[in-house]
Design an enzyme around this catalytic site. Structure first.
Site, PDB file in Angstrom:
ATOM      1  N   LYS A 183     -36.206 -12.617 -20.589  1.00  0.00           N
ATOM      2  CA  LYS A 183     -36.653 -12.852 -19.204  1.00  0.00           C
ATOM      3  C   LYS A 183     -36.615 -11.497 -18.498  1.00  0.00           C
ATOM      4  CE  LYS A 183     -35.781 -13.432 -15.204  1.00  0.00           C
ATOM      5  NZ  LYS A 183     -36.347 -12.608 -14.094  1.00  0.00           N
ATOM      6  N   GLU A 258     -23.695  -5.964 -18.791  1.00  0.00           N
ATOM      7  CA  GLU A 258     -23.729  -4.534 -18.398  1.00  0.00           C
ATOM      8  C   GLU A 258     -24.061  -4.544 -16.911  1.00  0.00           C
ATOM      9  OE1 GLU A 258     -24.328  -1.421 -17.179  1.00  0.00           O
ATOM     10  OE2 GLU A 258     -26.108  -0.942 -18.368  1.00  0.00           O
ATOM     11  N   CYS A 292     -27.444   2.406 -13.272  1.00  0.00           N
ATOM     12  CA  CYS A 292     -26.105   1.795 -13.230  1.00  0.00           C
ATOM     13  C   CYS A 292     -25.012   2.870 -13.267  1.00  0.00           C
ATOM     14  CB  CYS A 292     -25.940   0.794 -14.361  1.00  0.00           C
ATOM     15  SG  CYS A 292     -26.253   1.474 -15.983  1.00  0.00           S
ATOM     16  N   GLU A 391     -22.070  -0.601  -4.534  1.00  0.00           N
ATOM     17  CA  GLU A 391     -23.189  -0.041  -5.291  1.00  0.00           C
ATOM     18  C   GLU A 391     -24.441  -0.101  -4.420  1.00  0.00           C
ATOM     19  OE1 GLU A 391     -24.755  -2.223  -8.740  1.00  0.00           O
ATOM     20  OE2 GLU A 391     -24.751  -0.324  -9.824  1.00  0.00           O
TER      21      GLU A 391
HETATM   22  P1  NDP Z   1     -30.089  -8.851 -10.280  1.00  0.00           P
HETATM   23  O1  NDP Z   1     -28.814  -8.556 -10.930  1.00  0.00           O
HETATM   24  O2  NDP Z   1     -30.137 -10.029  -9.388  1.00  0.00           O
HETATM   25  O3  NDP Z   1     -31.243  -9.012 -11.393  1.00  0.00           O
HETATM   26  C1  NDP Z   1     -31.143  -8.671 -12.757  1.00  0.00           C
HETATM   27  C2  NDP Z   1     -31.846  -9.738 -13.587  1.00  0.00           C
HETATM   28  O4  NDP Z   1     -31.205 -11.001 -13.401  1.00  0.00           O
HETATM   29  C3  NDP Z   1     -33.314  -9.964 -13.201  1.00  0.00           C
HETATM   30  O5  NDP Z   1     -34.061 -10.306 -14.351  1.00  0.00           O
HETATM   31  C4  NDP Z   1     -33.201 -11.149 -12.268  1.00  0.00           C
HETATM   32  O6  NDP Z   1     -34.408 -11.844 -12.107  1.00  0.00           O
HETATM   33  C5  NDP Z   1     -32.169 -11.968 -12.994  1.00  0.00           C
HETATM   34  N1  NDP Z   1     -31.529 -12.979 -12.159  1.00  0.00           N
HETATM   35  C6  NDP Z   1     -31.435 -13.020 -10.806  1.00  0.00           C
HETATM   36  N2  NDP Z   1     -30.777 -14.128 -10.419  1.00  0.00           N
HETATM   37  C7  NDP Z   1     -30.455 -14.807 -11.547  1.00  0.00           C
HETATM   38  C8  NDP Z   1     -29.773 -16.038 -11.803  1.00  0.00           C
HETATM   39  N3  NDP Z   1     -29.291 -16.797 -10.817  1.00  0.00           N
HETATM   40  N4  NDP Z   1     -29.607 -16.425 -13.079  1.00  0.00           N
HETATM   41  C9  NDP Z   1     -30.080 -15.675 -14.094  1.00  0.00           C
HETATM   42  N5  NDP Z   1     -30.759 -14.527 -13.908  1.00  0.00           N
HETATM   43  C10 NDP Z   1     -30.931 -14.082 -12.652  1.00  0.00           C
HETATM   44  O7  NDP Z   1     -30.567  -7.568  -9.544  1.00  0.00           O
HETATM   45  P2  NDP Z   1     -31.425  -7.432  -8.220  1.00  0.00           P
HETATM   46  O8  NDP Z   1     -32.801  -7.201  -8.599  1.00  0.00           O
HETATM   47  O9  NDP Z   1     -31.196  -8.518  -7.251  1.00  0.00           O
HETATM   48  O10 NDP Z   1     -30.766  -6.084  -7.644  1.00  0.00           O
HETATM   49  C11 NDP Z   1     -29.673  -6.153  -6.756  1.00  0.00           C
HETATM   50  C12 NDP Z   1     -28.662  -5.088  -7.060  1.00  0.00           C
HETATM   51  O11 NDP Z   1     -28.222  -5.205  -8.405  1.00  0.00           O
HETATM   52  C13 NDP Z   1     -29.158  -3.671  -6.985  1.00  0.00           C
HETATM   53  O12 NDP Z   1     -29.214  -3.176  -5.727  1.00  0.00           O
HETATM   54  C14 NDP Z   1     -28.133  -2.970  -7.823  1.00  0.00           C
HETATM   55  O13 NDP Z   1     -26.986  -2.735  -7.066  1.00  0.00           O
HETATM   56  C15 NDP Z   1     -27.820  -3.967  -8.899  1.00  0.00           C
HETATM   57  N6  NDP Z   1     -28.524  -3.707 -10.169  1.00  0.00           N
HETATM   58  C16 NDP Z   1     -27.818  -3.107 -11.144  1.00  0.00           C
HETATM   59  C17 NDP Z   1     -28.433  -2.807 -12.333  1.00  0.00           C
HETATM   60  C18 NDP Z   1     -27.683  -2.113 -13.431  1.00  0.00           C
HETATM   61  O14 NDP Z   1     -28.286  -1.554 -14.329  1.00  0.00           O
HETATM   62  N7  NDP Z   1     -26.374  -2.155 -13.403  1.00  0.00           N
HETATM   63  C19 NDP Z   1     -29.844  -3.086 -12.580  1.00  0.00           C
HETATM   64  C20 NDP Z   1     -30.496  -3.787 -11.491  1.00  0.00           C
HETATM   65  C21 NDP Z   1     -29.834  -4.064 -10.333  1.00  0.00           C
HETATM   66  P3  NDP Z   1     -35.338 -11.463 -10.849  1.00  0.00           P
HETATM   67  O15 NDP Z   1     -35.796 -10.105 -11.091  1.00  0.00           O
HETATM   68  O16 NDP Z   1     -36.394 -12.480 -10.879  1.00  0.00           O
HETATM   69  O17 NDP Z   1     -34.444 -11.585  -9.627  1.00  0.00           O
END
Ligand code: NDP
Length: 502
Positions: A183, A258, A292, A391
């Site tokens: 996904k 992660e 990250c 973050e």
């Molecule tokens: P999320 O953690 O929400 O998204 C990561 C993945 O999880 C996406 O594929 C997202 O789908 C999916 N997801 C979201 N909600 C659910 C759920 N309830 N159940 C299962 N999967 C889900 O990141 P965001 O895009 O909301 O970013 C928010 C913050 O997360 C950023 O500002 C940053 O701080 C952090 N982040 C950290 C990352 C890292 O590498 N450590 C990477 C990305 C974000 P969808 O895209 O459709 O929401």
């Protein structure tokens, strides 16, 4: 069905789900737009897969899981190598899709796509090299373990390094005999769909690799909660990671997480200042801080603070922020309007709790409608300031001065996160002592991060569980079976308790 990119018009057509070796529409026939973060313009409509599509994909992956498990490891590896060759062949198109969808500037996206075959090759190489061990047991018996795949693994991917993160989890999963359902993040699905075309072309059997695009709370949650998914790998925010872990716990699936970070970059007074400044800038500006392991807390020794800040300003003034398709660009936009507003909000928070030292605005000359933010530095940051604890995921750094090493270590470790740290010093003893005392999953000395398939990556504390990459990744995609053979041919020959009569 081949997805087509019109690079000139910055448009993509024909995005569909990839399930059981076929391109299909989602059952609900719904879609959502994905935009070019350089301009805010729509690039494509992405299928809005939901729980019913996840059901289809998991059923397809489950149907071939045993056959794939018992496919010779050499044959699985050969398919991964064929896929690596196809990624190399299509690297430019993949890079253009990734740059358009995620905001990586083009030459960076090209570097990333050029590197992806390293991950496919590394894990292809592991397919026929990992195994169990023999165990010394009492009596005339042969006892050993088998490392077996989990079965169907789910992969929930974030938007910051969309294809790299997909590959770093799916390559070991596939190499070790699992079948995958992916996904992608809703903001960055395009490279995953193009990659699925290459998987198809490489000749992977239908059902072994599937991609369901959609929204997190719909498709993502359905994947994490699916009872036939034996392992979930999630990369993203700590909050969503906790939700995913809870959903997976309901059917006792194995979980690799992660998650987020708030990594320290530590500058000792004896550091090479030019290197330290370069490392610090890479640490919080790379991919506009959407990394990250971003080094967003700059711990600079008080004796060199002024010299460090002077060089930092000089370096930041040369940073070219702009449209990712301009040759001169070194830092592109944030991925989405939502992320842009989130980062802008943190900058306002920073202004109220610290001193804005550099940046804070929209870079001059960047395209209207794009999600650009200047590299931004705050000084006079206290340990309880939100900008130094949370973050942000944007190009925003907090400079914190220090004098005492014990206080430094305590301040670095005073975080819910524990992903990564960078140390700049000429003194190797100091560097190694510091590395040992930091509560983090990875440390770089005199260099900022460079991700490689052979080095394990993951976090302490709320930065995650499990490890991606390296030999350690094997644990995330296998389970252990113990087998013991009685070599005496008699049930009563064993001397141990298990041989006792009922
Ligand atoms: P999320 O953690 O929400 O998204 C990561 C993945 O999880 C996406 O594929 C997202 O789908 C999916 N997801 C979201 N909600 C659910 C759920 N309830 N159940 C299962 N999967 C889900 O990141 P965001 O895009 O909301 O970013 C928010 C913050 O997360 C950023 O500002 C940053 O701080 C952090 N982040 C950290 C990352 C890292 O590498 N450590 C990477 C990305 C974000 P969808 O895209 O459709 O929401």
């Amino acid at each position: 069905m081949t997805m087509t990119l019109d690079a000139q018009a910055r448009k993509v057509t024909q995005a569909q789900l990839y399930i059981n070796g076929e391109w299909v529409a989602p059952k609900n026939n719904q879609s959502f737009p994905t935009v070019d973060p350089n301009t805010g313009e729509t690039i494509a409509d992405i299928p809005r897969g939901d729980a019913s599509d996840i059901d289809r994909a998991v059923a397809a992956a489950k149907a071939v899981a045993v056959e794939w498990q018992f496919t010779d490891a050499i044959a699985r590896a050969a398919l991964l190598r064929q896929l690596a060759a196809l990624v190399t062949e299509h690297a430019d198109e993949l890079a253009r899709l990734e740059a358009l969808d995620s905001g990586h500037y083009l030459s960076k996206a090209q570097d990333l796509m050029g590197a992806i075959p390293l991950w496919l090759d590394y894990f292809a190489g592991l397919a026929d090299k990992v195994g169990g061990r023999t165990i010394e047991v009492p009596g005339n018996k042969l006892s050993f373990t088998l490392l077996e795949p989990l079965g169907v693994t789910g992969h929930i991917i974030p938007w910051n390094y969309p294809l790299l993160i997909l590959v770093r989890s799916c390559a070991p999963a596939l190499a070790l005999g699992n079948t995958c359902v992916v996904k992608p993040a809703e903001d960055t699905s395009l490279s995953a769909l193009k990659f699925a075309e290459l998987v198809h072309q490489a000749g992977f059997p239908p059902g072994v690799f599937n991609v369901v695009t959609g929204l997190g709370p719909e498709a993502g949650a359905a994947l994490a909660a699916h009872p036939d998914v034996a392992g979930i790998t999630f990369t993203g925010s700590t909050e969503t990671g906790k939700t995913v872990a809870k959903l997976a716990a309901d059917h006792v699936a194995q979980v690799n997480l992660e998650l987020g970070g708030k990594s320290p970059t530590i500058v000792f007074p004896d550091a090479d200042l030019d290197d330290a400044v370069e490392g610090a800038v890479q640490g919080f500006c790379s991919h506009a801080g959407q990394v990250c392991v971003a080094g967003t807390r700059l711990f600079v020794h008080a004796d060199i603070k002024d010299a460090f800040l002077g060089k930092l300003v000089e370096r930041l003034q040369t940073a070219q922020v702009g449209d990712g398709f301009d040759d001169s660009t070194q830092m592109g936009p944030l991925v989405s309007k939502k992320q842009y507003e989130r980062v802008r909000n943190y900058i306002e928070v920073g202004k109220s709790e610290a001193t804005l030292f550099y940046g804070g605005g929209k870079p001059a000359g960047t395209p209207e409608g794009g999600y650009f933010v200047e590299p931004t530095v705050f000084t006079d940051v206290t340990s309880d300031a939100r900008i130094s604890r949370e973050e942000i995921f944007g190009p925003v750094a907090s400079v914190i001065t220090w004098t005492d090493e014990n206080d430094l270590i305590a301040a670095c470790n005073d975080s819910i996160y524990g992903l990564f740290a960078v140390i700049f010093t000429q003194n190797i003893t100091k560097a190694l002592n510091t590395a040992r005392r930091l509560q983090v999953g990875g440390v770089m000395i005199n260099e900022w991060f460079g991700e490689l398939p052979m080095a394990p990556h993951g976090g302490y504390k709320q930065s995650g569980t499990g490890r991606e990459e390296g030999l350690e990744a094997v644990h995330g995609y296998t389970q252990v079976k113990h087998v013991t053979v009685n070599l005496d041919g008699s049930l009563r020959s064993g001397a141990d308790w298990a041989g006792a009569p009922l």
